[in-house]
Design a protein around this motif. Structure first.
Motif, PDB file in Angstrom:
ATOM      1  N   ARG A   1       1.157  -8.463   3.981  1.00  0.00           N
ATOM      2  CA  ARG A   1       1.980  -7.283   3.635  1.00  0.00           C
ATOM      3  C   ARG A   1       3.448  -7.601   3.394  1.00  0.00           C
ATOM      4  NH1 ARG A   1       0.549  -2.080   4.235  1.00  0.00           N
ATOM      5  NH2 ARG A   1      -1.262  -2.927   3.165  1.00  0.00           N
TER       6      ARG A   1
ATOM      7  N   HIS B   1       0.837  -1.209   0.000  1.00  0.00           N
ATOM      8  CA  HIS B   1       0.000   0.000   0.000  1.00  0.00           C
ATOM      9  C   HIS B   1       0.864   1.248   0.000  1.00  0.00           C
ATOM     10  CE1 HIS B   1      -3.932   2.064   1.085  1.00  0.00           C
ATOM     11  NE2 HIS B   1      -4.185   1.303   0.042  1.00  0.00           N
TER      12      HIS B   1
ATOM     13  N   PHE C   1      -2.507  -9.821   8.653  1.00  0.00           N
ATOM     14  CA  PHE C   1      -2.169  -8.621   7.865  1.00  0.00           C
ATOM     15  C   PHE C   1      -0.670  -8.654   7.517  1.00  0.00           C
ATOM     16  CE2 PHE C   1      -1.760  -4.582   6.199  1.00  0.00           C
ATOM     17  CZ  PHE C   1      -2.657  -3.612   6.605  1.00  0.00           C
TER      18      PHE C   1
ATOM     19  N   ARG D   1     -10.238  -2.001  -1.775  1.00  0.00           N
ATOM     20  CA  ARG D   1     -10.024  -3.351  -1.216  1.00  0.00           C
ATOM     21  C   ARG D   1     -11.271  -3.822  -0.463  1.00  0.00           C
ATOM     22  NH1 ARG D   1      -4.792  -1.610   2.076  1.00  0.00           N
ATOM     23  NH2 ARG D   1      -6.306   0.011   2.634  1.00  0.00           N
TER      24      ARG D   1
ATOM     25  N   HIS E   1      -2.796   1.340  12.761  1.00  0.00           N
ATOM     26  CA  HIS E   1      -2.323   0.772  11.488  1.00  0.00           C
ATOM     27  C   HIS E   1      -2.894  -0.637  11.355  1.00  0.00           C
ATOM     28  CE1 HIS E   1       0.002   0.088   7.987  1.00  0.00           C
ATOM     29  NE2 HIS E   1       1.218   0.036   8.469  1.00  0.00           N
TER      30      HIS E   1
ATOM     31  N   HIS F   1     -10.855   6.056   5.898  1.00  0.00           N
ATOM     32  CA  HIS F   1      -9.426   5.793   5.645  1.00  0.00           C
ATOM     33  C   HIS F   1      -8.721   7.128   5.448  1.00  0.00           C
ATOM     34  CE1 HIS F   1      -5.757   4.352   3.766  1.00  0.00           C
ATOM     35  NE2 HIS F   1      -6.068   3.155   4.241  1.00  0.00           N
ATOM     36  N   ARG F   2      -7.446   7.197   5.932  1.00  0.00           N
ATOM     37  CA  ARG F   2      -6.723   8.468   5.847  1.00  0.00           C
ATOM     38  C   ARG F   2      -6.360   8.811   4.406  1.00  0.00           C
ATOM     39  NH1 ARG F   2      -3.742   4.851   8.267  1.00  0.00           N
ATOM     40  NH2 ARG F   2      -4.296   5.600  10.325  1.00  0.00           N
TER      41      ARG F   2
ATOM     42  N   ASN G   1       2.916   3.425   3.376  1.00  0.00           N
ATOM     43  CA  ASN G   1       2.210   3.411   4.657  1.00  0.00           C
ATOM     44  C   ASN G   1       3.211   3.335   5.800  1.00  0.00           C
ATOM     45  OD1 ASN G   1       2.524   0.352   5.435  1.00  0.00           O
ATOM     46  ND2 ASN G   1       2.118   0.477   3.246  1.00  0.00           N
TER      47      ASN G   1
HETATM   48  C1  MLT Z   1      -2.442  -0.070   4.728  1.00  0.00           C
HETATM   49  O1  MLT Z   1      -2.938  -0.860   3.908  1.00  0.00           O
HETATM   50  O2  MLT Z   1      -1.232  -0.017   5.010  1.00  0.00           O
HETATM   51  C2  MLT Z   1      -3.394   0.793   5.495  1.00  0.00           C
HETATM   52  O3  MLT Z   1      -4.553   1.038   4.728  1.00  0.00           O
HETATM   53  C3  MLT Z   1      -2.799   2.068   6.018  1.00  0.00           C
HETATM   54  C4  MLT Z   1      -2.243   3.032   5.026  1.00  0.00           C
HETATM   55  O4  MLT Z   1      -2.153   2.768   3.815  1.00  0.00           O
HETATM   56  O5  MLT Z   1      -1.870   4.134   5.504  1.00  0.00           O
END
Ligand code: MLT
Length: 428
Positions: free
Chosen positions: A389, A230, A385, A316, A265, A307-308, A233
């Motif tokens: 990631r 993403h 997560f 998603r 987060h 979401h920020r 982040n």
């Molecule tokens: C992410 O997927 O890491 C979260 O949505 C947080 C972000 O992108 O700031």
């Protein structure tokens, strides 16, 4: 002719180059500003500051766009496997048949972890949070594979380190879970796919011949893909800045896991379920909690909404919502907490208060529902997560090295006491 930005400071005009990316994003390159003018810029949280140029992920928060190496997330989630997407993020292109076979075989060869690591699991206190275990375990991999610590980072060492990490992350995550349950661990079964192998290590018991449900495997494959990267982040930026000191990949990703653990987060998906359980324990009435969320004097906030970066919707979430519905129907899940989630989702999608503020259900809201429906304990949600990631963190770390990025060292504006002399203790 590239654009120029002009800024006037103390009556002097300075020209700064403008950089434009392949998707039309523009940035003022301020790398020469301090040398020219003595000024720096200030942007707490870097919300308006680009830390790097990257060709890995493009997202447009206003339009709800998310691409990995140019491929829309909707297509990858529908058609690709998680290992295909991992290859794409790390190497820059979708693998052909031979490349995917090579990648899959190499990872399969490294799914076992050193038996000495079993002692680490036993040393953690009962009830230790699996994110604390995982961050420690990933960092300790550098002690078992010292070639990963070579600061010159020869490509062959980097590639083996990357494959080992992708292979061992699910094994360590599942072992952390089994350890927390007081159950015997399951060793990897390399005849299974990456996702199925993880589910097998999580749920197989001596008393059951655990069979992976294809709907569950598909939902998990989608979840891992949707979490794979993403852009810059918090946790990806952490991995980059730790790696920029020539720290090894395991240590850099361990720091990323620590950053992801935060409730603001990756910890948000755990907060969603804990919020729903609070509402259930309070009798399950939603209106009281919706009113609390709207009350500015009340500290309660709905977790898993808005979401920020995405102002209107998280692309998603749209995909995960469908997967969540499929899993709940297929597994015939009857869970009052998930019933509350569905009611809350309906309110958020219809209530003008939430719509006007862009407080739509986000990826954390729906992923928490699926993980709970799959029987994954709440404190393992952020571990899920992290597994998703991981290829994104690796791709960001690898891109940072290959670009020759310098060590990350932001500046500051000092606001403390100006120079003063020491005062003897007796005179204070
Ligand atoms: C992410 O997927 O890491 C979260 O949505 C947080 C972000 O992108 O700031």
């Amino acid at each position: 002719m590239s654009e120029i930005a002009r800024i006037i400071l103390d009556g002097i005009e300075y020209e700064l180059p403008v950089f434009e990316g392949t998707e039309g994003e523009k940035a003022i390159d301020i790398s020469s500003l301090r040398a020219k003018s003595g000024y720096i810029t200030l942007d707490s949280g870097y919300k308006n500051t680009g830390s790097t140029k990257s060709s890995i992920t493009f997202l447009d928060g206003e339009k709800g766009i998310l691409h990995y190496r140019g491929y829309p997330i909707e297509q990858l989630a529908e058609k690709a496997s998680f290992l295909e997407v991992s290859y794409l993020l790390i190497y820059g292109e979708l693998p052909n048949v031979e490349q995917l076979e090579w990648f899959t075989k190499s990872i399969t060869m490294h799914t076992l972890v050193h038996e000495d690591m079993r002692r680490f699991f036993e040393a953690f206190p009962t009830g230790a949070h699996p994110m604390g275990i995982l961050s420690s375990m990933i960092s300790s991999l550098s002690t078992f594979y010292p070639e990963s610590q070579n600061p010159n980072r020869p490509y062959k060492d980097i590639e083996k380190t990357i494959h080992r990490l992708i292979a061992k992350m699910p094994t360590l995550a599942a072992q952390a879970f089994k350890n927390s349950q007081g159950h015997p661990i399951n060793y990897p079964n390399n005849k299974l796919s990456y996702t199925s192998n993880f589910l097998h290590m999580m749920y197989a018991l001596p008393s059951n011949d655990y069979e992976v449900d294809p709907v569950v495997e598909d939902a998990l494959n989608k979840l891992l893909i949707l979490h794979a990267d993403h852009e810059q982040n918090c946790s990806a930026s952490t991995v980059r800045i730790v790696g920029s000191s020539q720290a090894n990949l395991y240590s850099s990703v361990s720091a990323g896991i620590a950053a992801l653990w935060g409730p603001l987060h990756g910890g948000a998906n755990q907060e969603v379920i804990e919020m729903l359980e609070t509402i259930k324990a309070d009798g399950g009435g939603l209106q009281k909690w919706v009113d609390k969320a709207k009350d500015k004097t009340d500290s309660f906030r709905l977790m898993g909404f808005g979401h920020r970066v995405y102002k209107n919707f998280d692309p998603r979430a749209k995909i995960i919502k469908k997967a969540a519905d499929d899993v709940l129907v297929k597994l015939g899940v009857d869970d009052p907490v998930l019933d509350i989630a569905k009611q809350l989702e309906e309110v958020a999608l219809k209530d003008p208060y939430f719509i006007e503020r862009g407080l739509y259900p986000n990826v954390d809201f729906y992923s928490g529902i699926i993980y709970r429906a799959l029987g994954i304990p709440t404190d393992m949600f952020t571990v899920m997560f992290a597994i998703g990631r991981l290829p994104g963190w690796i791709a960001q770390w690898k891109e940072m090295i290959e670009a020759g990025d310098p060590i990350g060292r932001p500046r500051q504006i000092y606001t403390g006491a100006t120079a003063r002399d020491y005062v003897e203790l007796k005179n204070r």
